[in-house]
Design a protein around this motif. Sequence first.
Motif, PDB file in Angstrom:
ATOM      1  N   TYR A 266      -9.464  -0.129  11.788  1.00 29.15           N
ATOM      2  CA  TYR A 266      -8.056  -0.250  12.107  1.00 29.15           C
ATOM      3  C   TYR A 266      -7.631   0.953  12.936  1.00 29.15           C
ATOM      4  O   TYR A 266      -8.189   2.050  12.799  1.00 29.15           O
ATOM      5  CB  TYR A 266      -7.199  -0.260  10.828  1.00 29.15           C
TER       6      TYR A 266
ATOM      7  N   ILE B 180      -5.571  -4.214  13.363  1.00 27.74           N
ATOM      8  CA  ILE B 180      -6.990  -4.499  13.212  1.00 27.74           C
ATOM      9  C   ILE B 180      -7.688  -4.394  14.573  1.00 27.74           C
ATOM     10  O   ILE B 180      -7.166  -4.839  15.599  1.00 27.74           O
ATOM     11  CB  ILE B 180      -7.207  -5.908  12.609  1.00 27.74           C
TER      12      ILE B 180
ATOM     13  N   TYR C  84       0.844  -1.178   0.000  1.00 27.05           N
ATOM     14  CA  TYR C  84       0.000   0.000   0.000  1.00 27.05           C
ATOM     15  C   TYR C  84       0.888   1.240   0.000  1.00 27.05           C
ATOM     16  O   TYR C  84       2.011   1.223   0.520  1.00 27.05           O
ATOM     17  CB  TYR C  84      -0.898   0.055   1.252  1.00 27.05           C
TER      18      TYR C  84
ATOM     19  N   PHE D  81       0.469  -5.725   9.428  1.00 27.49           N
ATOM     20  CA  PHE D  81       1.126  -4.656   8.683  1.00 27.49           C
ATOM     21  C   PHE D  81       2.530  -4.427   9.215  1.00 27.49           C
ATOM     22  O   PHE D  81       2.793  -4.572  10.419  1.00 27.49           O
ATOM     23  CB  PHE D  81       0.329  -3.352   8.813  1.00 27.49           C
ATOM     24  N   GLY D  82       3.413  -4.020   8.315  1.00 25.54           N
ATOM     25  CA  GLY D  82       4.718  -3.527   8.720  1.00 25.54           C
ATOM     26  C   GLY D  82       4.615  -2.070   9.116  1.00 25.54           C
ATOM     27  O   GLY D  82       3.562  -1.438   8.987  1.00 25.54           O
ATOM     28  N   GLU D  83       5.731  -1.563   9.607  1.00 28.54           N
ATOM     29  CA  GLU D  83       5.758  -0.193  10.110  1.00 28.54           C
ATOM     30  C   GLU D  83       5.848   0.830   8.989  1.00 28.54           C
ATOM     31  O   GLU D  83       5.619   2.022   9.202  1.00 28.54           O
ATOM     32  CB  GLU D  83       6.948  -0.031  11.051  1.00 28.54           C
TER      33      GLU D  83
ATOM     34  N   LYS E 137      -3.934  10.825   4.658  1.00 27.63           N
ATOM     35  CA  LYS E 137      -4.822   9.983   3.847  1.00 27.63           C
ATOM     36  C   LYS E 137      -4.766   8.532   4.335  1.00 27.63           C
ATOM     37  O   LYS E 137      -3.871   8.136   5.074  1.00 27.63           O
ATOM     38  CB  LYS E 137      -4.379  10.018   2.376  1.00 27.63           C
ATOM     39  N   GLY E 138      -5.737   7.754   3.860  1.00 24.04           N
ATOM     40  CA  GLY E 138      -5.698   6.337   4.150  1.00 24.04           C
ATOM     41  C   GLY E 138      -4.794   5.603   3.169  1.00 24.04           C
ATOM     42  O   GLY E 138      -4.499   6.111   2.089  1.00 24.04           O
ATOM     43  N   PRO E 139      -4.324   4.420   3.547  1.00 25.15           N
ATOM     44  CA  PRO E 139      -3.494   3.639   2.626  1.00 25.15           C
ATOM     45  C   PRO E 139      -4.239   3.336   1.331  1.00 25.15           C
ATOM     46  O   PRO E 139      -5.442   3.053   1.340  1.00 25.15           O
ATOM     47  CB  PRO E 139      -3.219   2.352   3.421  1.00 25.15           C
TER      48      PRO E 139
ATOM     49  N   GLN F 111      -4.200   3.251  13.837  1.00 27.47           N
ATOM     50  CA  GLN F 111      -2.811   3.532  13.470  1.00 27.47           C
ATOM     51  C   GLN F 111      -2.193   4.400  14.557  1.00 27.47           C
ATOM     52  O   GLN F 111      -2.641   5.517  14.787  1.00 27.47           O
ATOM     53  CB  GLN F 111      -2.715   4.221  12.117  1.00 27.47           C
TER      54      GLN F 111
ATOM     55  N   LYS G 126     -13.237  13.980  10.386  1.00 27.17           N
ATOM     56  CA  LYS G 126     -11.821  13.803  10.057  1.00 27.17           C
ATOM     57  C   LYS G 126     -10.955  14.059  11.292  1.00 27.17           C
ATOM     58  O   LYS G 126      -9.933  13.420  11.478  1.00 27.17           O
ATOM     59  CB  LYS G 126     -11.408  14.755   8.933  1.00 27.17           C
TER      60      LYS G 126
ATOM     61  N   PHE H 198      -9.374   1.787   2.067  1.00 27.50           N
ATOM     62  CA  PHE H 198      -9.412   2.545   3.307  1.00 27.50           C
ATOM     63  C   PHE H 198     -10.094   3.899   3.123  1.00 27.50           C
ATOM     64  O   PHE H 198     -10.021   4.517   2.054  1.00 27.50           O
ATOM     65  CB  PHE H 198      -7.983   2.818   3.806  1.00 27.50           C
ATOM     66  N   GLY H 199     -10.709   4.368   4.200  1.00 25.06           N
ATOM     67  CA  GLY H 199     -11.129   5.752   4.276  1.00 25.06           C
ATOM     68  C   GLY H 199      -9.918   6.611   4.605  1.00 25.06           C
ATOM     69  O   GLY H 199      -8.796   6.108   4.753  1.00 25.06           O
ATOM     70  N   ASN H 200     -10.132   7.921   4.752  1.00 19.32           N
ATOM     71  CA  ASN H 200      -9.019   8.831   5.001  1.00 19.32           C
ATOM     72  C   ASN H 200      -8.710   9.055   6.473  1.00 19.32           C
ATOM     73  O   ASN H 200      -7.872   9.881   6.813  1.00 19.32           O
ATOM     74  CB  ASN H 200      -9.255  10.165   4.301  1.00 19.32           C
TER      75      ASN H 200
ATOM     76  N   LEU I 178      -7.771  -4.275   0.791  1.00 19.09           N
ATOM     77  CA  LEU I 178      -8.574  -3.359   1.587  1.00 19.09           C
ATOM     78  C   LEU I 178      -8.661  -2.000   0.902  1.00 19.09           C
ATOM     79  O   LEU I 178      -7.692  -1.523   0.318  1.00 19.09           O
ATOM     80  CB  LEU I 178      -7.945  -3.180   2.971  1.00 19.09           C
TER      81      LEU I 178
ATOM     82  N   PHE J 233      -8.925   4.171  11.146  1.00 17.32           N
ATOM     83  CA  PHE J 233      -9.278   3.989   9.742  1.00 17.32           C
ATOM     84  C   PHE J 233     -10.379   2.955   9.596  1.00 17.32           C
ATOM     85  O   PHE J 233     -10.316   1.870  10.170  1.00 17.32           O
ATOM     86  CB  PHE J 233      -8.072   3.508   8.930  1.00 17.32           C
TER      87      PHE J 233
ATOM     88  N   LYS K 195       3.560   5.462  15.534  1.00 23.52           N
ATOM     89  CA  LYS K 195       4.647   4.842  14.786  1.00 23.52           C
ATOM     90  C   LYS K 195       4.167   4.270  13.461  1.00 23.52           C
ATOM     91  O   LYS K 195       4.886   3.529  12.814  1.00 23.52           O
ATOM     92  CB  LYS K 195       5.306   3.745  15.621  1.00 23.52           C
ATOM     93  N   LYS K 196       2.968   4.595  13.089  1.00 24.17           N
ATOM     94  CA  LYS K 196       2.406   4.216  11.793  1.00 24.17           C
ATOM     95  C   LYS K 196       1.948   2.754  11.712  1.00 24.17           C
ATOM     96  O   LYS K 196       1.536   2.315  10.651  1.00 24.17           O
ATOM     97  CB  LYS K 196       3.406   4.479  10.648  1.00 24.17           C
ATOM     98  N   PHE K 197       2.043   2.005  12.823  1.00 23.44           N
ATOM     99  CA  PHE K 197       1.557   0.631  12.780  1.00 23.44           C
ATOM    100  C   PHE K 197       0.040   0.612  12.661  1.00 23.44           C
ATOM    101  O   PHE K 197      -0.669   1.260  13.425  1.00 23.44           O
ATOM    102  CB  PHE K 197       1.938  -0.124  14.059  1.00 23.44           C
ATOM    103  N   LEU K 198      -0.448  -0.150  11.702  1.00 26.15           N
ATOM    104  CA  LEU K 198      -1.885  -0.352  11.544  1.00 26.15           C
ATOM    105  C   LEU K 198      -2.257  -1.667  12.204  1.00 26.15           C
ATOM    106  O   LEU K 198      -1.700  -2.719  11.885  1.00 26.15           O
ATOM    107  CB  LEU K 198      -2.250  -0.430  10.067  1.00 26.15           C
TER     108      LEU K 198
END
Lengths: 109, 112
Positions: free
Chosen positions: B35, B45, A36, A99-101, A42-44, B37, B9, B103-105, B101, B90, B40-43
Motif C-alpha cells: 500500500y 492498494i 483501524y 480507505f477513508g482519509e 506506525k502501520g495501521p 500512503q 524504515k 500492516f508493517g510499520n 490486514l 506499507f 494526506k494519509k490516504f492508503l
Amino acid sequence: EDQVTQSPEALRLQEGESSSLNCSYTVSGLRGLFWYRQDPGKGPEFLFTLYSAGEEKEKERLKATLTKKESFLHITAPKPEDSATYLCAGGQGGSRLTFGEGTQLTVNP
Amino acid sequence: DTAVSQTPKYLVTQMGNDKSIKCEQNLGHDTMYWYKQDSKKFLKIMFSYNNKELIINETVPNRFSPKSPDKAHLNLHINSLELGDSAVYFCASSSTENSPLHFGNGTRLTVT
C-alpha cells in the motif's frame, strides 16, 4: 466508484469527554467494514470488522456500529492514550479495500 | 516476534535511482500487499500477491515491480525514482481476501 468518507478530519477531546467518529461509505458488494488505529510512525492496527447493518462490536472504550450507509466509532470516556488516527475501510476484501482519509483524534489530559 | 516487518524504515535517495524495500511476514498468511500512503494519509492498494501470484495491480507505473520469492516475503523494487514517489509504503498481509490486514510499520521514501 467506491468511496469512503470520514468525518471530522480532526477531533480534540478532553479526557473523559465521549464522542463519535463517522465513516460514510458507498461501496459495491461490501464484504466488510474495517476500523483501524494508526499511531505516528506506525502501520495501521486492526480494531474491528463489521459485516452487516445493525452489527456492533466493542473493545475497551471503543464501540463500532454499522448501518447501510455509515459506520460510527464511539469513544466512551477517552484517555490520552486513545490519541491516534482512526481509519475506516470498506470493500470486497484486502485487494479491493477503499480507505477513508482518517480522523485524527487528540485527547487532552 | 514482529508479525510483518519491512526494511528499511527510512529511505532517502535521488531522482533517477533504483531502490528496493523488503517485507517479511511470519503469520503464515497466504496474501500479501503493498500500500502507498500519501501526505494526506490516504492508503491506496498497489499490489496484492496470493501465494506468490500477482492478483491485482492498481494502475501503478511499471517502474514499480513486486517480487515474491515465497509466500512469506514480498519485496518492492522501484526503478528511476521520481519526486512524486515520495510517500510511506506499507506492506501488509491477511489470511484470506476478506480477513483483516496486518500492516508493517512502513518505509518512508523521500526522493530529492
